[in-house]
Design a protein around this motif. Structure first.
Motif, PDB file in Angstrom:
ATOM      1  N   ILE A   5       2.096  28.243  31.957  1.00  0.00           N
ATOM      2  CA  ILE A   5       2.907  28.840  30.889  1.00  0.00           C
ATOM      3  C   ILE A   5       4.126  27.970  30.596  1.00  0.00           C
ATOM      4  O   ILE A   5       4.533  27.804  29.441  1.00  0.00           O
ATOM      5  N   LYS A   6       4.698  27.369  31.651  1.00  0.00           N
ATOM      6  CA  LYS A   6       5.869  26.506  31.462  1.00  0.00           C
ATOM      7  C   LYS A   6       5.478  25.216  30.748  1.00  0.00           C
ATOM      8  O   LYS A   6       6.204  24.728  29.880  1.00  0.00           O
ATOM      9  N   GLU A   7       4.310  24.638  31.115  1.00  0.00           N
ATOM     10  CA  GLU A   7       3.877  23.375  30.510  1.00  0.00           C
ATOM     11  C   GLU A   7       3.351  23.568  29.087  1.00  0.00           C
ATOM     12  O   GLU A   7       3.463  22.667  28.257  1.00  0.00           O
ATOM     13  N   LEU A   8       2.752  24.743  28.802  1.00  0.00           N
ATOM     14  CA  LEU A   8       2.175  24.998  27.484  1.00  0.00           C
ATOM     15  C   LEU A   8       2.764  26.287  26.915  1.00  0.00           C
ATOM     16  O   LEU A   8       2.104  27.341  26.897  1.00  0.00           O
ATOM     17  N   PRO A   9       4.009  26.261  26.468  1.00  0.00           N
ATOM     18  CA  PRO A   9       4.661  27.496  26.001  1.00  0.00           C
ATOM     19  C   PRO A   9       4.002  28.097  24.764  1.00  0.00           C
ATOM     20  O   PRO A   9       4.157  29.281  24.505  1.00  0.00           O
ATOM     21  N   SER A  10       3.248  27.288  23.988  1.00  0.00           N
ATOM     22  CA  SER A  10       2.628  27.822  22.774  1.00  0.00           C
ATOM     23  C   SER A  10       1.309  28.534  23.044  1.00  0.00           C
ATOM     24  O   SER A  10       0.709  29.095  22.127  1.00  0.00           O
ATOM     25  N   VAL A  11       0.813  28.492  24.293  1.00  0.00           N
ATOM     26  CA  VAL A  11      -0.431  29.173  24.644  1.00  0.00           C
ATOM     27  C   VAL A  11      -0.193  30.685  24.679  1.00  0.00           C
ATOM     28  O   VAL A  11       0.843  31.158  25.141  1.00  0.00           O
ATOM     29  N   THR A  12      -1.180  31.455  24.205  1.00  0.00           N
ATOM     30  CA  THR A  12      -1.110  32.920  24.279  1.00  0.00           C
ATOM     31  C   THR A  12      -1.844  33.375  25.535  1.00  0.00           C
ATOM     32  O   THR A  12      -3.075  33.275  25.608  1.00  0.00           O
ATOM     33  N   PRO A  13      -1.116  33.862  26.586  1.00  0.00           N
ATOM     34  CA  PRO A  13      -1.787  34.260  27.828  1.00  0.00           C
ATOM     35  C   PRO A  13      -2.596  35.542  27.617  1.00  0.00           C
ATOM     36  O   PRO A  13      -2.156  36.471  26.933  1.00  0.00           O
ATOM     37  N   TYR A  14      -3.783  35.580  28.208  1.00  0.00           N
ATOM     38  CA  TYR A  14      -4.612  36.787  28.225  1.00  0.00           C
ATOM     39  C   TYR A  14      -4.832  37.119  29.696  1.00  0.00           C
ATOM     40  O   TYR A  14      -5.702  36.562  30.352  1.00  0.00           O
ATOM     41  N   PHE A  15      -3.980  37.974  30.254  1.00  0.00           N
ATOM     42  CA  PHE A  15      -3.984  38.240  31.693  1.00  0.00           C
ATOM     43  C   PHE A  15      -5.169  39.135  32.080  1.00  0.00           C
ATOM     44  O   PHE A  15      -5.494  40.106  31.385  1.00  0.00           O
ATOM     45  N   VAL A  16      -5.803  38.746  33.198  1.00  0.00           N
ATOM     46  CA  VAL A  16      -6.934  39.504  33.731  1.00  0.00           C
ATOM     47  C   VAL A  16      -6.716  39.722  35.220  1.00  0.00           C
ATOM     48  O   VAL A  16      -5.864  39.086  35.847  1.00  0.00           O
ATOM     49  N   VAL A  17      -7.520  40.622  35.789  1.00  0.00           N
ATOM     50  CA  VAL A  17      -7.369  40.966  37.208  1.00  0.00           C
ATOM     51  C   VAL A  17      -8.040  39.928  38.093  1.00  0.00           C
ATOM     52  O   VAL A  17      -7.538  39.604  39.172  1.00  0.00           O
ATOM     53  N   SER A  18      -9.171  39.396  37.666  1.00  0.00           N
ATOM     54  CA  SER A  18      -9.921  38.451  38.494  1.00  0.00           C
ATOM     55  C   SER A  18     -10.410  37.289  37.643  1.00  0.00           C
ATOM     56  O   SER A  18     -10.439  37.369  36.408  1.00  0.00           O
ATOM     57  N   MET A  19     -10.826  36.219  38.338  1.00  0.00           N
ATOM     58  CA  MET A  19     -11.342  35.056  37.618  1.00  0.00           C
ATOM     59  C   MET A  19     -12.670  35.371  36.943  1.00  0.00           C
ATOM     60  O   MET A  19     -12.994  34.797  35.909  1.00  0.00           O
ATOM     61  N   LEU A  20     -13.458  36.291  37.501  1.00  0.00           N
ATOM     62  CA  LEU A  20     -14.701  36.708  36.849  1.00  0.00           C
ATOM     63  C   LEU A  20     -14.386  37.379  35.511  1.00  0.00           C
ATOM     64  O   LEU A  20     -15.042  37.113  34.500  1.00  0.00           O
ATOM     65  N   ASP A  21     -13.358  38.232  35.505  1.00  0.00           N
ATOM     66  CA  ASP A  21     -12.969  38.874  34.246  1.00  0.00           C
ATOM     67  C   ASP A  21     -12.533  37.831  33.222  1.00  0.00           C
ATOM     68  O   ASP A  21     -12.795  37.975  32.014  1.00  0.00           O
TER      69      ASP A  21
END
Length: 669
Positions: free
Chosen positions: A199-215
C-alpha cells in the motif's frame, strides 16, 4: 546449508497449460502433456541411480556440545506452535490435521535431535503468538524475523524462502509487472506485514481485503479484483487443489523475485538461547536435496515413464533423415563439380573472346575483305553463346546499327524493339547515368548497367566497347560485346549478405552484431543513454536436435528468431551468435525497461513449437548486462551478459541481471 528457494521450483507447474472444458482443447492439452512427460523422463533416466542411492543415505548427526546435550536431556518435550493458515507451509487439512512443509521439517529435526515436539492446540496466529510471548509455547515453527519481535524471541536462520507474485486471470494481458498495478483493484490478506509495504509503494492501488489467500484468488477468478498479491508456493498449492485453472502468475512483485522481509525462521523463546543454537545446527544438517524432496510433496511434479517405443521410432526417423541428408550432400557435390567445369569453360570462352577482340582492332583498321571474314567468324561465335552474350555496333552518335539476335534469348526483346526503346528499359539505378557519356566517347574499359528484361525482371550487363576507325584513322563508332552477368552479380550480393547475416535465421551474425554494438555504445555515450544487452540460449534445444534431427532443430531456430524479432522494436538488434545462442541489443533501455522485454521473450519461447505432427515446448535462459551501469566496454558487456546467462541457466531463473557477485562466484568456481 544452502537456502532453498521453494517458490521458484514450482513456477513451471503453475505456468503449464491447463485443461479446458471442450473436447478439442482437452485433446490438445493431452498431446502437450504426452511430449512433456516424454522429455522429463528421458532427462530423469540418467539420474535414477543417483536418486536411489540418495534415498539410502543415513541421517546426518547433529554435532552438539556437552552443554547442549545436557540441556536436551533435561528438556525431552518442547512445546511447539504452528500457524494453521499458511498453506503449503503449515495448515489444517480437510481431516482437521496439521500438515505442510514446516511440519515435515520439524519432524526431521525431532528425529535427528531425539526430542519430542508437543504441538500447541491453537493454530490461530494471534492466539499462538500471545501464548509464545507468555512462554506458554517454547517454539513457533514459522515466524518472520522482525526487529520488534527480537525482544521476545531468538530466531534461527531462514529456512522457508518465499516470493511475492502477482496473480491475474490467464487472459489478462495488461498486467505484466509491478507498475501495471497502478489504478487496479488488488486483493490483500489482512494481518500480513507485506500488505502495508504494498500500500505504501503503490498508493494508487485499490485494496480489496480478504480473510485468506484462497479468498483472494477466488476474487480474481470471479473478476471482483484485477489481481492478487500472494506467496508463490501458496498460489501454486491452492491453484492445484481448488482447480483455479483460469489464473496465472503474471510477474514477480519484487524485481529480485524474493524479499527477506517475508522469509520464515524458527522463533524460540528469548530465555532459551541454547535451544536456538541447537536448532540452528540441526537445520544445517538438512541438505538442499532433502528440502527439495519435502517441498515436492506439496507442489508435486509430473514423473511419467519413458516411452521407449516412441524413442525407437524417433531414432528410426533420424536415421532416415540422415540418409537423405547424405544423399543430398552427394548430389550437391556432383552439381558443384558441374559448376566448376562450366566455370572453366566460360573462362576459356572469355579468353577466346579477348583474343578475338584484339584481332578485331587490327582488322578494323585495314577494312579489307579479311575484316569481313573475321567479323563473320566472330559473330558466329557470339551467336553460339546466345544465352550469355550478344554483339552490337553503334555509330559515332551512339545510334545502334546492329544488334545480334541472341539478345532475344537474354532479354526477351526483338532486335528492333531494343534499338528503338533501349533507354526505356534502363532502371533508375544511378549506375546508368553515365551510359550516354560512354556511348559518345571513345571508351574501351568494361562498364556495367542495370536493365529490365521483357518480363520486367532486372538483369545486370557488362559492356565492353572497342573503338572502330576508318582507313584515315577517324573514329566512326564502336563494336561492343555485352555479357549477361546477372547470376554472377546475384552470387556476389549473396556473399556480401552472408558476411553480415545468419543464413538460417536471417538475423545479424556475430560480425554485424559486434559492429552495431560499438556504434550503439558510441551513440549512447554521446546522448547519455543506457543500452541493455541480452545473451540468450534455448533450454532443451540439444535434446530436440539430437532426438528429432537437425532439420527440426533448424526449424526451431528459425521459429525462435521469428518470435524474438516479433517482440523487439525497429531500433533493437537481434543476432544469432552460433548454435542456439542469441544476442539482443536494446538501445535507450535501462534495467527496468529490459526486464519486461526479457519476460515477454521467455513467454514467447514457452509457447508450443508445432512442426507437422510434432509439438513440444522449450524455454530459454537470458543474461542481461546494462551499459554504462555494468561497464563501458562493448566486449566486456557481452562477457557480463554471458556470465549472467550462465547464472540464470544454472539456477533455472529464466532471467538474470549481471552483478559483480556472479563474476566472483564464477572465478571461485
Amino acid at each position: 546449508m544452502p537456502v532453498l528457494n521453494q517458490d521458484r521450483e514450482c513456477l513451471t507447474s503453475v505456468l503449464s497449460p491447463t485443461l479446458k472444458t471442450d473436447l478439442s482443447q482437452a485433446m490438445h492439452y493431452l498431446v502437450s502433456l504426452f511430449f512433456f512427460i516424454f522429455f522429463v523422463n528421458v532427462a530423469a533416466a540418467d539420474d535414477f541411480d543417483a536418486k536411489v542411492s540418495s534415498q539410502n543415505k543415513v541421517d546426518p548427526v547433529v554435532q552438539l556440545t556437552v552443554k547442549e546435550r545436557a540441556w536436551l536431556a533435561n528438556h525431552k518435550k518442547i512445546r511447539i506452535a504452528f500457524d494453521g493458515s499458511l498453506p503449503p507451509y503449515s495448515f489444517i487439512n480437510d481431516s482437521g490435521q496439521l500438515e505442510g512443509i514446516a511440519i515435515e521439517v520439524m519432524n526431521t529435526l525431532s528425529k535427528r535431535l531425539g526430542i519430542t515436539f508437543e504441538t500447541y492446540p491453537n493454530t490461530s496466529w494471534n492466539k499462538l503468538y500471545e501464548a509464545a510471548a507468555a512462554h506458554k509455547v517454547d517454539v513457533v515453527a514459522t515466524m518472520v524475523n522482525r526487529p520488534d519481535r527480537r525482544q521476545l524471541f531468538i530466531f534461527t536462520q531462514p529456512y522457508l524462502i518465499k516470493s511475492l507474485v502477482i496473480m491475474t486471470k490467464r487472459d489478462n494481458t495488461t498486467i505484466k509487472n509491478q507498475s501495471d498495478l497502478v489504478g487496479k483493484t488488488v486483493t490483500m490478506v489482512k494481518g500480513y506485514q507485506f500488505v502495508d509495504r504494498v500500500i505504501k509503494e503503490l498508493p494508487s492501488v485499490t485494496p480489496y481485503f480478504v480473510v485468506s489467500m484462497l479468498d483472494g484468488l477466488k476474487a480474481v477468478s470471479t473478476e471482483k479484483a484485477d489481481a492478487a498479491i500472494t506467496f508463490m508456493a501458496t498460489a501454486s498449492y491452492l491453484q492445484t487443489k481448488y482447480l483455479l485453472t483460469d489464473l496465472k502468475i503474471a510477474a514477480f512483485y519484487d524485481l529480485n523475485s524474493a524479499n527477506e522481509s517475508i522469509n520464515e525462521s524458527i522463533a524460540v523463546r528469548n530465555d532459551w538461547p541454547v535451544l536456538a543454537d541447537i536448532l540452528r545446527k540441526a537445520l544445517v544438517t538438512i541438505s538442499e536435496e532433502e528440502m527439495q524432496n519435502i517441498h515436492a510433496k506439496w507442489v508435486p511434479s509430473i514423473k511419467p515413464s519413458i516411452d521407449y517405443e516412441l524413442i525407437r521410432k524417433m531414432v528410426a526417423a533420424f536415421v532416415i533423415v540422415l540418409v537423405l541428408l547424405l544423399l543430398w550432400i552427394a548430389r550437391v557435390r556432383r552439381q558443384n563439380k558441374k559448376i566448376e567445369r562450366s566455370k572453366t569453360e566460360v573462362q576459356t570462352t572469355n579468353k577466346i573472346l579477348q583474343a578475338l577482340k584484339s584481332d578485331l582492332e587490327h582488322l578494323v583498321v585495314k577494312r579489307t575483305a579479311e575484316l569481313h571474314s573475321s567479323e563473320h567468324k566472330f559473330r558466329s561465335l557470339v551467336e553460339n553463346l546466345r544465352n550469355e552474350y550478344f554483339f552490337y555496333q553503334r555509330d559515332c552518335k551512339g545510334i545502334f546499327t546492329y544488334i545480334s539476335p541472341s539478345i532475344t534469348n537474354i532479354l526477351g526483346y526483338t532486335v528492333d524493339e531494343f534499338m528503338i526503346h533501349y533507354h526505356e528499359y534502363l532502371t533508375d539505378n544511378p549506375i546508368n547515368l553515365k551510359i550516354d557519356e560512354y556511348s559518345q566517347s571513345i571508351h574501351s574499359s568494361p562498364y556495367q548497367l542495370e536493365i529490365y528484361n521483357a518480363q520486367k525482371n532486372i538483369h545486370w550487363l557488362e559492356v565492353t566497347d572497342t573503338p572502330v576507325y576508318d582507313e584515315y584513322n577517324k573514329y566512326i563508332g564502336v563494336d561492343g560485346i555485352v555479357h549477361d552477368i546477372t547470376l554472377r552479380k546475384q552470387a556476389d550480393d549473396r556473399l556480401i549478405w552472408l558476411s553480415y547475416y545468419d543464413e538460417l535465421t536471417g538475423l545479424a551474425n556475430r560480425r554485424l552484431f559486434a559492429d552495431q554494438l560499438q556504434q550503439i555504445i558510441s551513440m549512447a555515450h554521446r546522448t547519455n543513454d543506457s543500452v541493455s544487452l541480452f545473451y540468450m540460449d534455448l533450454d532443451r534445444f540439444k535434446f530436440v536436435n539430437d532426438t528429432m534431427g537437425h532439420a527440426i532443430g533448424d526449424e526451431v531456430l528459425k521459429e525462435t528468431a521469428r518470435r524474438i524479432s516479433s517482440t523487439l522494436r525497429d531500433s533493437d538488434i537481434a543476432a544469432r551468435l552460433g548454435g542456439d545462442e542469441f544476442a539482443l541489443l536494446l538501445p535507450e533501455t535501462d534495467a527496468a525497461g529490459a526486464a519486461p522485454v526479457a519476460e515477454k521473450i521467455l513467454k514467447k519461447l514457452r509457447e508450443p513449437y508445432i512442426f507437422d505432427e510434432l509439438e513440444f515446448t522449450l524455454g530459454g535462459s537470458i543474461g542481461i548486462a546494462v551499459y554504462p551501469q555494468n561497464t563501458s566496454s562493448g566486449e566486456t558487456l557481452v562477457h557480463f551478459a554471458d556470465t549472467a546467462m550462465y547464472h540464470a541457466k544454472q539456477g533455472k531463473h529464466g532471467v538474470s541481471f549481471y552483478s559483480e557477485s556472479m563474476q566472483q562466484k564464477k572465478t571461485i568456481g
